[in-house]
Motif scaffolding. Structure first.
Motif, PDB file in Angstrom:
ATOM      1  N   GLY A   9      -1.236 -36.890   9.733  1.00  0.00           N
ATOM      2  CA  GLY A   9      -1.520 -38.258  10.166  1.00  0.00           C
ATOM      3  C   GLY A   9      -2.862 -38.811   9.741  1.00  0.00           C
ATOM      4  N   ILE A  10      -3.627 -38.045   8.981  1.00  0.00           N
ATOM      5  CA  ILE A  10      -4.933 -38.526   8.525  1.00  0.00           C
ATOM      6  C   ILE A  10      -4.762 -39.206   7.172  1.00  0.00           C
ATOM      7  N   ASP A  11      -5.141 -40.456   7.097  1.00  0.00           N
ATOM      8  CA  ASP A  11      -4.945 -41.242   5.875  1.00  0.00           C
ATOM      9  C   ASP A  11      -5.985 -40.907   4.811  1.00  0.00           C
ATOM     10  N   GLY A  12      -5.565 -40.994   3.567  1.00  0.00           N
ATOM     11  CA  GLY A  12      -6.482 -40.915   2.431  1.00  0.00           C
ATOM     12  C   GLY A  12      -6.988 -39.541   2.078  1.00  0.00           C
ATOM     13  N   LEU A  13      -6.307 -38.489   2.513  1.00  0.00           N
ATOM     14  CA  LEU A  13      -6.770 -37.132   2.219  1.00  0.00           C
ATOM     15  C   LEU A  13      -6.460 -36.728   0.775  1.00  0.00           C
ATOM     16  N   LYS A  14      -7.371 -35.947   0.198  1.00  0.00           N
ATOM     17  CA  LYS A  14      -7.136 -35.302  -1.093  1.00  0.00           C
ATOM     18  C   LYS A  14      -7.423 -33.819  -0.891  1.00  0.00           C
ATOM     19  N   ALA A  15      -6.540 -32.975  -1.402  1.00  0.00           N
ATOM     20  CA  ALA A  15      -6.679 -31.551  -1.104  1.00  0.00           C
ATOM     21  C   ALA A  15      -6.509 -30.683  -2.344  1.00  0.00           C
ATOM     22  N   ARG A  16      -7.210 -29.545  -2.321  1.00  0.00           N
ATOM     23  CA  ARG A  16      -7.074 -28.502  -3.330  1.00  0.00           C
ATOM     24  C   ARG A  16      -6.937 -27.181  -2.597  1.00  0.00           C
ATOM     25  N   GLY A  17      -5.862 -26.434  -2.907  1.00  0.00           N
ATOM     26  CA  GLY A  17      -5.696 -25.147  -2.262  1.00  0.00           C
ATOM     27  C   GLY A  17      -4.508 -25.109  -1.318  1.00  0.00           C
ATOM     28  N   ASN A  18      -4.382 -24.017  -0.588  1.00  0.00           N
ATOM     29  CA  ASN A  18      -3.225 -23.750   0.256  1.00  0.00           C
ATOM     30  C   ASN A  18      -3.397 -24.381   1.641  1.00  0.00           C
ATOM     31  N   LEU A  19      -2.486 -25.314   2.002  1.00  0.00           N
ATOM     32  CA  LEU A  19      -2.536 -25.966   3.308  1.00  0.00           C
ATOM     33  C   LEU A  19      -1.578 -25.326   4.311  1.00  0.00           C
ATOM     34  N   ASP A  20      -0.922 -24.241   3.898  1.00  0.00           N
ATOM     35  CA  ASP A  20       0.011 -23.556   4.796  1.00  0.00           C
ATOM     36  C   ASP A  20      -0.653 -22.412   5.569  1.00  0.00           C
ATOM     37  N   VAL A  21      -1.938 -22.243   5.379  1.00  0.00           N
ATOM     38  CA  VAL A  21      -2.643 -21.151   6.062  1.00  0.00           C
ATOM     39  C   VAL A  21      -2.802 -21.457   7.552  1.00  0.00           C
ATOM     40  N   ASP A  22      -2.885 -20.394   8.349  1.00  0.00           N
ATOM     41  CA  ASP A  22      -3.105 -20.544   9.795  1.00  0.00           C
ATOM     42  C   ASP A  22      -4.601 -20.604  10.084  1.00  0.00           C
ATOM     43  N   ILE A  23      -4.986 -21.597  10.857  1.00  0.00           N
ATOM     44  CA  ILE A  23      -6.389 -21.795  11.220  1.00  0.00           C
ATOM     45  C   ILE A  23      -6.638 -21.223  12.616  1.00  0.00           C
ATOM     46  N   VAL A  24      -7.694 -20.425  12.749  1.00  0.00           N
ATOM     47  CA  VAL A  24      -8.041 -19.839  14.043  1.00  0.00           C
ATOM     48  C   VAL A  24      -8.780 -20.852  14.916  1.00  0.00           C
ATOM     49  N   LYS A  25      -9.786 -21.509  14.340  1.00  0.00           N
ATOM     50  CA  LYS A  25     -10.636 -22.423  15.105  1.00  0.00           C
ATOM     51  C   LYS A  25     -11.119 -23.538  14.193  1.00  0.00           C
ATOM     52  N   VAL A  26     -11.410 -24.702  14.788  1.00  0.00           N
ATOM     53  CA  VAL A  26     -11.974 -25.834  14.056  1.00  0.00           C
ATOM     54  C   VAL A  26     -13.367 -26.100  14.603  1.00  0.00           C
ATOM     55  N   SER A  27     -14.358 -26.273  13.714  1.00  0.00           N
ATOM     56  CA  SER A  27     -15.718 -26.520  14.178  1.00  0.00           C
ATOM     57  C   SER A  27     -16.495 -27.352  13.164  1.00  0.00           C
ATOM     58  N   THR A  28     -17.466 -28.111  13.689  1.00  0.00           N
ATOM     59  CA  THR A  28     -18.405 -28.852  12.833  1.00  0.00           C
ATOM     60  C   THR A  28     -19.746 -28.131  12.756  1.00  0.00           C
ATOM     61  N   ASN A  29     -19.841 -26.984  13.411  1.00  0.00           N
ATOM     62  CA  ASN A  29     -21.087 -26.216  13.455  1.00  0.00           C
ATOM     63  C   ASN A  29     -20.895 -24.939  12.639  1.00  0.00           C
ATOM     64  N   SER A  30     -21.587 -24.831  11.538  1.00  0.00           N
ATOM     65  CA  SER A  30     -21.395 -23.677  10.642  1.00  0.00           C
ATOM     66  C   SER A  30     -21.750 -22.361  11.330  1.00  0.00           C
ATOM     67  N   ARG A  31     -22.641 -22.424  12.346  1.00  0.00           N
ATOM     68  CA  ARG A  31     -23.031 -21.205  13.056  1.00  0.00           C
ATOM     69  C   ARG A  31     -21.917 -20.687  13.954  1.00  0.00           C
ATOM     70  N   GLU A  32     -20.921 -21.522  14.246  1.00  0.00           N
ATOM     71  CA  GLU A  32     -19.799 -21.105  15.092  1.00  0.00           C
ATOM     72  C   GLU A  32     -18.592 -20.643  14.277  1.00  0.00           C
ATOM     73  N   ILE A  33     -18.684 -20.745  12.967  1.00  0.00           N
ATOM     74  CA  ILE A  33     -17.546 -20.427  12.105  1.00  0.00           C
ATOM     75  C   ILE A  33     -17.351 -18.915  11.991  1.00  0.00           C
ATOM     76  N   GLY A  34     -16.081 -18.516  12.081  1.00  0.00           N
ATOM     77  CA  GLY A  34     -15.710 -17.127  11.895  1.00  0.00           C
ATOM     78  C   GLY A  34     -14.560 -17.031  10.907  1.00  0.00           C
ATOM     79  N   LYS A  35     -14.018 -15.847  10.777  1.00  0.00           N
ATOM     80  CA  LYS A  35     -12.946 -15.608   9.805  1.00  0.00           C
ATOM     81  C   LYS A  35     -11.704 -16.421  10.160  1.00  0.00           C
ATOM     82  N   GLY A  36     -11.192 -17.158   9.203  1.00  0.00           N
ATOM     83  CA  GLY A  36      -9.954 -17.909   9.398  1.00  0.00           C
ATOM     84  C   GLY A  36     -10.134 -19.304   9.962  1.00  0.00           C
ATOM     85  N   ASP A  37     -11.380 -19.805   9.981  1.00  0.00           N
ATOM     86  CA  ASP A  37     -11.654 -21.109  10.608  1.00  0.00           C
ATOM     87  C   ASP A  37     -11.665 -22.261   9.607  1.00  0.00           C
ATOM     88  N   LEU A  38     -11.579 -23.474  10.160  1.00  0.00           N
ATOM     89  CA  LEU A  38     -11.748 -24.712   9.395  1.00  0.00           C
ATOM     90  C   LEU A  38     -13.116 -25.292   9.728  1.00  0.00           C
TER      91      LEU A  38
END
Length: 495
Positions: A9-38
């Motif tokens: 539902g997000i308009d105007g996206l352009k993507a490169r890579g695999n979008l079928d992957v499972d995401i563990v967590k979403v964050s805007t703080n790089s210090r909170e990012i772990g394996k498998g996150d967005l």
């Protein structure tokens, strides 16, 4: 959750890579990012999240979302096994990602948003109390904290959380079977897309006056007002203050929202009559559920009538009984909003969050109208905020209060003495009696020592806050504790 579902539902996206992957967590703080996150990179006022894309990838991010105007510079550092998505505006995209990731929790309860320059906190507490009195399990999100019923989830560091935090709170409230959530909606939250994707049922606009005009907030009053109006484009129903000449413009600007009015002086749908204001309560008459009723609330001041009318309007639409409304408004107490603090000296000491020229004028005029003795005003101004309001507030206090003590608030990274000097410039334009005591505790003690039985001390600016921020450090500072310590000591000395 699959990345492509998070991005739905997000308009105007352009993507490169695999979008079928499972995401563990979403964050805007790089210090909170772990394996498998967005990781979502956002350009903030103090830092740019795009600088931390590589750090996020090194921490395990398997997808990064960036602004399209930054993608060319970033593409070379994003490996092929990490999905790279570009969006026209990552703030807006982040809100929609948050809604998708938490499964759109705001669709699972009735959501009430309250905006306005003043009165948001009190109005949300009033609405919450009424709904709960009627048996509706209610969550609250606002300046003071987030709650489910009487349970505090966490203290707040801003009026409206960022979109990821907000949707996480909504998810918790939905999981705990809240039937309604009432929240303060700041102009910044609307402007910066923090509440995009929220499924609001009802919006409230309390009032509008000058505030939040600064480089990091709103450039002018027009932008400030238009940001608040955005709430009503998200609502099916709205309630607005008919006595505010700016707010009353909203129905013409948002014709698709079913808007009703409340007020005291002008014709409206919910009118207050026969108002009585004392130093400890207000009462008035209003038509509720078709019958004239007498309403009383122990939050003094004319503004308390407006906040009550807004809460009654919402409650009536949500089917609350007259008895629930009346009892809840009598019982409601709001931390740091015209809060009277008991003390052994029997003095009238009020703690209030007033920290703008309009809110300081409002509270001082309110107490002046019903106080038999002197009005003693104790206030400062926060550092790293609009300096233009400092002399204005000094002039306001000088004109209204019988005595003013200019002191420190949250100086943040500024010199508190310099802030006091700027406030004093406005004070000097008046004939008001005053003194400057930079140390806030000393200022409070001086006010207590000089106060007499029929006087009122107004400690303005900090309200519900339990800290004083100095050079990025929040030091514990609760005015209620300070008052108790000083009055207990003086009481013992007088024995």
């Amino acid at each position: 959750m699959e990345l492509k579902k998070i991005l739905a539902g997000i308009d105007g996206l352009k993507a490169r890579g695999n979008l079928d992957v499972d995401i563990v967590k979403v964050s805007t703080n790089s210090r909170e990012i772990g394996k498998g996150d967005l990781f979502i990179a956002i350009k903030g006022f103090e830092t740019d999240g795009h600088k931390y894309v590589q750090s996020a990838i090194e921490s395990g991010a398997i997808a990064v979302l960036v602004n399209e105007d930054s993608v060319r510079d970033i593409a070379s550092i994003v490996p092929q096994n990490v999905a790279l998505i570009a969006a026209p505006d990552t703030r807006l995209a982040c809100s929609k990602c948050a809604c998708n990731y938490y499964d759109n929790p705001s669709r699972k309860f009735r959501l009430i948003g309250v905006t306005g320059t003043k009165g948001k906190t009190t109005t949300t507490f009033m609405i919450k109390n009424i709904l709960e009195k009627h048996g509706i399990k209610t969550g609250l999100i606002g300046t003071i904290a987030a709650y489910i019923g009487d349970k505090k989830l966490e203290d707040s560091d801003r009026t409206t959380p960022d979109s990821l935090k907000l949707q996480a709170l909504f998810k918790q409230m939905s999981d705990e079977n809240c039937e309604a959530v009432v929240m303060e909606v700041s102009s910044q939250a609307l402007k910066l897309h923090r509440v995009d994707g929220c499924d609001f049922n009802i919006g409230v606009f309390t009032n509008f006056s000058e505030d939040h005009i600064s480089p990091n907030e709103h450039p002018n009053m027009e932008d400030y007002f238009n940001s608040k109006v955005m709430l009503f484009n998200m609502c099916e129903y709205g309630f607005i203050n008919a006595d505010d000449f700016n707010v009353i413009k909203v129905p013409a600007l948002v014709p698709n929202c079913n808007i009703k009015t409340y007020g005291i002086d002008n014709e409206c749908n919910m009118l207050a009559k026969d108002i009585t204001i004392t130093n400890s309560y207000v009462d008035f008459r209003a038509k509720i559920n078709g019958k004239n009723e007498r309403i009383k609330t122990f939050i003094p001041g004319r503004f308390s009538v407006y906040n009550s009318l807004a809460a009654i309007s919402v409650a009536e639409m949500m089917g609350c009984s007259t008895e629930s409304i009346k009892v809840a408004l009598e019982e409601v107490r709001v931390p740091g909003r015209s809060e009277l603090v008991d003390n052994k000296l029997g003095l009238t000491i009020m703690v209030d969050y007033a920290h703008s020229p309009e809110s300081l004028q409002s509270i001082l005029q309110a107490v002046k109208s019903y106080t038999r003795g002197k009005v003693i005003s104790v206030f400062g101004c926060g550092g790293d905020r609009d300096p233009g309001k400092r002399p204005q507030m000094g002039e306001i206090s000088g004109k209204i209060a019988n005595y003013t003590i200019i002191t420190s608030d949250n100086p943040r990274t500024e010199n508190p003495a310099k802030i006091v000097d700027q406030i004093e410039e406005g004070m000097k334009k008046t004939k008001g009696k005053y003194e400057c005591i930079v140390d806030r505790t000393e200022a409070i003690e001086k006010a207590i020592i000089m106060a007499e039985k029929n006087d009122i001390i107004v400690l303005a600016g900090k309200g519900h806050e339990t800290y004083q921020e100095i050079n990025h450090v929040k030091n514990h500072y609760d005015e209620r504790e300070i008052i108790k310590e000083i009055t207990d000591r003086i009481s013992e000395e007088e024995k």
